[in-house]
Each structure stands twice: as structure tokens, then as C-alpha cells.
Write a protein that holds these residues in place. Structure first.
Motif, PDB file in Angstrom:
ATOM      1  N   SER A 142       0.851  -1.192   0.000  1.00  0.00           N
ATOM      2  CA  SER A 142       0.000   0.000   0.000  1.00  0.00           C
ATOM      3  C   SER A 142       0.883   1.237   0.000  1.00  0.00           C
ATOM      4  CB  SER A 142      -0.922   0.025   1.227  1.00  0.00           C
ATOM      5  OG  SER A 142      -0.175   0.255   2.412  1.00  0.00           O
ATOM      6  N   PHE A 143       0.402   2.288  -0.663  1.00  0.00           N
ATOM      7  CA  PHE A 143       1.163   3.527  -0.718  1.00  0.00           C
ATOM      8  C   PHE A 143       1.319   4.144   0.674  1.00  0.00           C
ATOM      9  CE2 PHE A 143      -0.171   3.441  -5.235  1.00  0.00           C
ATOM     10  CZ  PHE A 143       1.087   3.549  -5.817  1.00  0.00           C
ATOM     11  N   LYS A 144       0.326   3.940   1.556  1.00  0.00           N
ATOM     12  CA  LYS A 144       0.413   4.505   2.908  1.00  0.00           C
ATOM     13  C   LYS A 144       1.638   3.965   3.634  1.00  0.00           C
ATOM     14  CE  LYS A 144      -0.815   6.407   6.834  1.00  0.00           C
ATOM     15  NZ  LYS A 144       0.265   5.879   7.679  1.00  0.00           N
ATOM     16  N   LYS A 145       1.846   2.671   3.582  1.00  0.00           N
ATOM     17  CA  LYS A 145       2.990   2.066   4.260  1.00  0.00           C
ATOM     18  C   LYS A 145       4.300   2.543   3.641  1.00  0.00           C
ATOM     19  CE  LYS A 145       4.804  -2.429   5.726  1.00  0.00           C
ATOM     20  NZ  LYS A 145       4.616  -3.900   5.668  1.00  0.00           N
ATOM     21  N   ALA A 146       4.337   2.629   2.318  1.00  0.00           N
ATOM     22  CA  ALA A 146       5.549   3.100   1.647  1.00  0.00           C
ATOM     23  C   ALA A 146       5.828   4.559   1.984  1.00  0.00           C
ATOM     24  CB  ALA A 146       5.410   2.919   0.137  1.00  0.00           C
ATOM     25  N   GLU A 147       4.778   5.358   2.063  1.00  0.00           N
ATOM     26  CA  GLU A 147       4.959   6.778   2.341  1.00  0.00           C
ATOM     27  C   GLU A 147       5.410   7.026   3.769  1.00  0.00           C
ATOM     28  OE1 GLU A 147       1.219   8.374   1.155  1.00  0.00           O
ATOM     29  OE2 GLU A 147       1.668   8.171  -0.993  1.00  0.00           O
ATOM     30  N   ASP A 148       5.071   6.143   4.699  1.00  0.00           N
ATOM     31  CA  ASP A 148       5.606   6.266   6.057  1.00  0.00           C
ATOM     32  C   ASP A 148       7.131   6.206   6.004  1.00  0.00           C
ATOM     33  OD1 ASP A 148       3.119   6.468   7.225  1.00  0.00           O
ATOM     34  OD2 ASP A 148       2.983   4.355   7.775  1.00  0.00           O
ATOM     35  N   LEU A 149       7.646   5.247   5.220  1.00  0.00           N
ATOM     36  CA  LEU A 149       9.096   5.100   5.109  1.00  0.00           C
ATOM     37  C   LEU A 149       9.727   6.269   4.353  1.00  0.00           C
ATOM     38  CD1 LEU A 149      11.135   1.918   4.473  1.00  0.00           C
ATOM     39  CD2 LEU A 149      11.517   3.879   2.971  1.00  0.00           C
ATOM     40  N   THR A 150       9.161   6.636   3.217  1.00  0.00           N
ATOM     41  CA  THR A 150       9.768   7.715   2.432  1.00  0.00           C
ATOM     42  C   THR A 150       9.691   9.055   3.161  1.00  0.00           C
ATOM     43  OG1 THR A 150       7.692   8.052   1.201  1.00  0.00           O
ATOM     44  CG2 THR A 150       9.311   6.552   0.244  1.00  0.00           C
ATOM     45  N   SER A 151       8.641   9.268   3.950  1.00  0.00           N
ATOM     46  CA  SER A 151       8.539  10.510   4.720  1.00  0.00           C
ATOM     47  C   SER A 151       9.615  10.579   5.787  1.00  0.00           C
ATOM     48  CB  SER A 151       7.155  10.619   5.364  1.00  0.00           C
ATOM     49  OG  SER A 151       6.144  10.749   4.388  1.00  0.00           O
ATOM     50  N   CYS A 152       9.849   9.448   6.459  1.00  0.00           N
ATOM     51  CA  CYS A 152      10.896   9.397   7.473  1.00  0.00           C
ATOM     52  C   CYS A 152      12.263   9.620   6.839  1.00  0.00           C
ATOM     53  CB  CYS A 152      10.845   8.057   8.204  1.00  0.00           C
ATOM     54  SG  CYS A 152      11.946   7.939   9.635  1.00  0.00           S
ATOM     55  N   LEU A 153      12.483   9.017   5.673  1.00  0.00           N
ATOM     56  CA  LEU A 153      13.753   9.207   4.970  1.00  0.00           C
ATOM     57  C   LEU A 153      13.913  10.653   4.533  1.00  0.00           C
ATOM     58  CD1 LEU A 153      16.290   7.897   3.849  1.00  0.00           C
ATOM     59  CD2 LEU A 153      15.005   7.259   1.800  1.00  0.00           C
ATOM     60  N   ARG A 154      12.830  11.265   4.088  1.00  0.00           N
ATOM     61  CA  ARG A 154      12.881  12.670   3.661  1.00  0.00           C
ATOM     62  C   ARG A 154      13.241  13.585   4.835  1.00  0.00           C
ATOM     63  NH1 ARG A 154       8.521  12.522   1.265  1.00  0.00           N
ATOM     64  NH2 ARG A 154       9.280  12.341  -0.877  1.00  0.00           N
ATOM     65  N   GLU A 155      12.720  13.281   6.013  1.00  0.00           N
ATOM     66  CA  GLU A 155      13.052  14.073   7.194  1.00  0.00           C
ATOM     67  C   GLU A 155      14.540  13.986   7.516  1.00  0.00           C
ATOM     68  OE1 GLU A 155      10.631  13.258  10.607  1.00  0.00           O
ATOM     69  OE2 GLU A 155       8.791  13.183   9.416  1.00  0.00           O
ATOM     70  N   CYS A 156      15.113  12.799   7.341  1.00  0.00           N
ATOM     71  CA  CYS A 156      16.539  12.615   7.636  1.00  0.00           C
ATOM     72  C   CYS A 156      17.430  13.314   6.614  1.00  0.00           C
ATOM     73  CB  CYS A 156      16.881  11.130   7.679  1.00  0.00           C
ATOM     74  SG  CYS A 156      16.128  10.213   9.032  1.00  0.00           S
ATOM     75  N   LEU A 157      17.001  13.281   5.354  1.00  0.00           N
ATOM     76  CA  LEU A 157      17.847  13.809   4.283  1.00  0.00           C
ATOM     77  C   LEU A 157      17.588  15.277   3.977  1.00  0.00           C
ATOM     78  CD1 LEU A 157      17.732  10.842   1.717  1.00  0.00           C
ATOM     79  CD2 LEU A 157      19.279  11.203   3.641  1.00  0.00           C
ATOM     80  N   GLY A 158      16.448  15.783   4.422  1.00  0.00           N
ATOM     81  CA  GLY A 158      16.082  17.156   4.075  1.00  0.00           C
ATOM     82  C   GLY A 158      15.251  17.217   2.806  1.00  0.00           C
ATOM     83  N   SER A 159      15.526  16.330   1.858  1.00  0.00           N
ATOM     84  CA  SER A 159      14.718  16.218   0.636  1.00  0.00           C
ATOM     85  C   SER A 159      14.888  14.810   0.085  1.00  0.00           C
ATOM     86  CB  SER A 159      15.136  17.250  -0.414  1.00  0.00           C
ATOM     87  OG  SER A 159      16.447  16.984  -0.864  1.00  0.00           O
ATOM     88  N   LEU A 160      13.904  14.380  -0.660  1.00  0.00           N
ATOM     89  CA  LEU A 160      13.954  13.060  -1.300  1.00  0.00           C
ATOM     90  C   LEU A 160      13.226  13.182  -2.637  1.00  0.00           C
ATOM     91  CD1 LEU A 160      14.829  10.080  -0.972  1.00  0.00           C
ATOM     92  CD2 LEU A 160      12.541   9.626  -0.047  1.00  0.00           C
ATOM     93  N   PRO A 161      13.967  13.479  -3.702  1.00  0.00           N
ATOM     94  CA  PRO A 161      13.338  13.734  -5.005  1.00  0.00           C
ATOM     95  C   PRO A 161      12.924  12.452  -5.715  1.00  0.00           C
ATOM     96  CG  PRO A 161      15.714  13.931  -5.203  1.00  0.00           C
ATOM     97  CD  PRO A 161      15.425  13.666  -3.749  1.00  0.00           C
TER      98      PRO A 161
END
Length: 303
Positions: A142-161
Motif C-alpha cells: 500500500s502507498f500509505k505504508k511506503a509513504e511512512d518510510l519515504t517521509s521518514c527518509l525525507r526528514e533525515c535527508l532534508g529532501s527526497l526527489p
């Protein structure tokens, strides 16, 4: 570690961090278990589990990460039972009615009191970065589960293009064509025995076909009447089987004996070496699968 589902993202800009650089940034959100007053906790854990400490695992220029989500199990029925008992006590002892605003405050108090006694459950989500090919792949259905991970990664990196792959054709249109034409799927793909048909409208009907031949007069009649394929079971190069959705999510991914034979050729002596071998074989195979699948669907749209 073997992925069972694939949500695929395309990097819109090159991913240039090394595994060590990514490790340093992920440390900012290393997983910590829920505190006594926390409903949930989310953070990074070692992909190797108890066999490792590093938050990244790198091989063949692929980088794997793993996020863990822990949630307190606090059923609504339990909360409501305690809340109703408390409301009843107040109304009897103080001879007054408890209104909605006060009920909300009481409910918050009940949750805070019950949280330290609640059990918790946790779930890991794996993902890997293929910087060379420009993909990020998350093991999620599900996109919700994937977005939990990508959002956390984006917070760590500052951006995630990253973006969902922009294809020239809608997957549903191509999958429908595959069942309408002969020969059907382009090599190295072949049809499985499951599919789902849907009418184009939001409230349209759907038909689920399981463990049957898919090139039949009955299915063709439904397609001729305007239904489209929304899910389709496929085999890839005799190495993997999966179900492709019109949302471009790959579900029920299974690796066949072809992959197992490749692993048998590797003599791993430790759990870490076995993980490394599994990761290398899996990611190299999935890179080719993704490349072939995008081509089979008509390719990516030009910017």
C-alpha cells in the motif's frame, strides 16, 4: 528480507549519497521503542536484524534500509468501557450531564492512563536504493505504508526527489491489450492464472478470476463490453511470479527455483554473508524485472 511486494519510485534527481553518508543521516532517527505515553514510534533499524548494527547494508552499489513501526494495542472497546464508566460515575455523583467537550477531555485522560499497560506490536518495512538505475523500491503493498518510510527518509535527508514512474501508457490499458491480442504478453513475460476485471466507472462492478486460463471467450466478452484489467498475474523469465496492479504496485512476489539455484552456488558461512548473497541476487534480479516491465508497458514518458 526477500521482498514480497514492490512499490517503485523514480529518482527525479541523482541520488549521490554513499552508504556511509546515508548511515550518518539515518542515525538521527534510529528506532526507539514507545515510551509509556507514546501511541506509536517510527525509526530506522539494522537491515541485518540482530546480526548487525549498521542502519544501511550495501552491495553492488545497492543500499538497503529498514524502518520499524511500533504501535500500542489499545482497542476502542476497552477505551469506551472505561470512559463510559467514568462518565456514569460523574453524572451520578455530581448529578449533572457530561457534554461532548468534557467527554473528549475524559477520553484523552483514559488513553493516557491505559497506555502504560497496553501491549505493543511492531512491523518492519524494507527498502533499497538503486542509485545507478535511478530507482527506489519499497517492500509494501500500500502507498500509505511506503509513504511512512519515504517521509521518514525525507526528514533525515532534508529532501527526497522521488516520484511514481510516469509511463507513456496506463498499465490497465496495456494489461487489457495483453488479454485481447495474440500473442499476449511480450517476452520474457508470460501470463499467470489470476486476474481482476473492473468497469471504468468509480462505482462499476468487478470480476475476480483465480486459477483459470485467462484467454477465454468469456473473459474476452467482458473486455469487449468495456471492462478493463486492474490486476494481472504474470511470470517473468521463469524467475519470479507476481500480480501487477493498475496502480503499478507489484504484489504477491515470489522467487522461483531459478533464483534458489543461483543462491546454492554461493557458499555463505555466516548469517551476514548469507544476507549479503540474498540481497545481491534479489536486487540484481529485480533491477532487470523493473526494466523489462517498464519496457513492456510502453516505457517512461518523456519529461
Amino acid at each position: 528480507m526477500w521482498f514480497k511486494n514492490l512499490i517503485i519510485y523514480r529518482f527525479s534527481k541523482p541520488f549521490e549519497l554513499s552508504a556511509d553518508e546515508l548511515e550518518e543521516k539515518l542515525n538521527e532517527k534510529r528506532f526507539r521503542s514507545c515510551g509509556s505515553q507514546d501511541m506509536s514510534s517510527y525509526g530506522w533499524v539494522p537491515p541485518l536484524g540482530r546480526h548487525g548494527y549498521m542502519l544501511t547494508h550495501s552491495a553492488n552499489r545497492f543500499i538497503m534500509v529498514c524502518a520499524r513501526k511500533e504501535e500500542k494495542i489499545l482497542p476502542a472497546s476497552v477505551i469506551n468501557d472505561v470512559l463510559n464508566e467514568r462518565i456514569e460515575t460523574i453524572e451520578q455523583e455530581q448529578d449533572r450531564q457530561v457534554f461532548s467537550k468534557e467527554k473528549k477531555t475524559l477520553k484523552d485522560d483514559v488513553i493516557m492512563e491505559l497506555l502504560p499497560k497496553a501491549f505493543s506490536k511492531s512491523q518492519n518495512t524494507f527498502a533499497y536504493i538503486d542509485a545507478e538505475a535511478g530507482w527506489m523500491v519499497v517492500d509494501a503493498s500500500s502507498f500509505k505504508k511506503a509513504e511512512d518510510l519515504t517521509s521518514c527518509l525525507r526528514e533525515c535527508l532534508g529532501s527526497l526527489p522521488i516520484i511514481n514512474p510516469a509511463l507513456k501508457n496506463a498499465p490497465s490499458a496495456i494489461m487489457t491489450q495483453w488479454l485481447q491480442q495474440n500473442p499476449v504478453t511480450p517476452a520474457p513475460f508470460s501470463l499467470g492464472f489470476d486476474c481482476e476485471l473492473r468497469e471504468p466507472s468509480d462505482d462499476g462492478g468487478q470480476i475476480s478470476i483465480k486459477k483459470q486460463e485467462l484467454i477465454t471467450e468469456e473473459i474476452l466478452a467482458h473486455l469487449d463490453a468495456g471492462m478493463q484489467v486492474s490486476k494481472l498475474a504474470l511470470n517473468w523469465d521463469d524467475a519470479q511470479t507476481f500480480v501487477l496492479g493498475d496502480d503499478m504496485i507489484i504484489r504477491k512476489l515470489k522467487f522461483t527455483e531459478v533464483i534458489e539455484e543461483k543462491l546454492d552456488e554461493i557458499n555463505a558461512e555466516t548469517a551476514a554473508e548469507q544476507f549479503d548473497a540474498d540481497f545481491s541476487v534479489m536486487t540484481l534480479s529485480l533491477r532487470q524485472l523493473i526494466t523489462d516491465l517498464v519496457d513492456a508497458l510502453g516505457g517512461e514518458a518523456e519529461e
